[in-house]
Design an enzyme around this catalytic site. Sequence first.
Site, short mmCIF file in Angstrom:
data_model
loop_
_atom_site.label_atom_id
_atom_site.label_comp_id
_atom_site.label_asym_id
_atom_site.label_seq_id
_atom_site.Cartn_x
_atom_site.Cartn_y
_atom_site.Cartn_z
CG HIS A 113 -1.77 1.07 1.12
ND1 HIS A 113 -3.41 1.03 0.91
CD2 HIS A 113 -1.84 2.41 1.68
CE1 HIS A 113 -3.73 2.25 0.97
NE2 HIS A 113 -3.04 2.88 1.51
CG HIS A 159 -0.53 5.02 9.36
ND1 HIS A 159 -1.69 4.80 8.95
CD2 HIS A 159 -0.36 6.46 8.66
CE1 HIS A 159 -2.43 5.52 8.29
NE2 HIS A 159 -1.81 6.46 8.40
CD GLU A 165 -2.58 11.33 7.34
OE1 GLU A 165 -1.68 10.95 6.77
OE2 GLU A 165 -3.49 10.65 8.18
CG HIS A 190 -6.11 10.94 12.23
ND1 HIS A 190 -6.80 10.16 11.15
CD2 HIS A 190 -7.06 10.31 13.04
CE1 HIS A 190 -7.69 9.29 11.29
NE2 HIS A 190 -7.83 9.57 12.72
CG HIS A 196 -4.70 7.35 11.90
ND1 HIS A 196 -3.50 8.25 12.19
CD2 HIS A 196 -4.47 7.48 10.49
CE1 HIS A 196 -2.70 8.76 11.24
NE2 HIS A 196 -3.50 8.45 10.04
#
Length: 275
Positions: A113, A159, A165, A190, A196
Amino acid sequence: GKREGQDDDVARGYLLEVEEGHFQLPELGPIGSNGLVNVRDVCHPVASYDATPSTDDSQQQQQHVIWNKFGGQLFGRTQSHSPFNVVAWHGNYVPFKYDLNKFCAIGSVTYDHLDPSMYTVLTVPSHGEAGTALCDFVVFPSNRIMATDSNTLRPPWFHRNVMTEFMGLLDGVYDAKQEDGFQPGGASLHSCMTPHGPDASSYQAAVTNPCTSPTALPPTAGMAFMFETCHKLKLSPFSLSSPHRDLGYATCWDDLDDSSFRNSYKTDEPPLPPT
């Protein structure tokens, strides 16, 4: 933003303002000449002249309000003629618009990812540290295809970042937050180094998916976006006291326990030799 069929008198959206630097298209690097935001899809105004006819009493009486922002405050001035009565001007600082549905997403076709920076629409480079963004505007298109191998967790993994963010949802359902807490028009924040990841139901659905072939997101998938910055964001008293604030946001991870991860991460590969 506005979509087809919406009331012409109503427009809702998210607003981001930076007080240092300017937004620009990200460097494409190894991607090459095309991809992400293609310049041909960015629209800007064309020349226009809107004079108020002196013989038309109804037009003459129409009021126009000119708004200007200064020092964090808005100031208005009313005039009886159109503000778009300029014959010509010189410069290249113009407003523009871009349809996020035209974003050309780049993704992994093998495994893993990748970092969401591959979905960057616009960026404001930091003047303090090379390679760090003062702010990135990132979009997660609803027509993405998850073409990864069977040993890759397709939603974002658990992570934490050195970046802050702020995430919002324009429509539909976000693939990593499928429970009720993340609705279109809402947002999540976040802050830097805050752990999260996907909610429990999204995680369980991902790890039980055999992922034997490339998978397109379902028709219910929505378009999400993210404002990412190297600075901390301070919440306003209005947001902290809002009746719409989700006080149970963190409960989306309550159903994750040790067994969730023990049963998920299995591999047929031999262990690595000691080093």
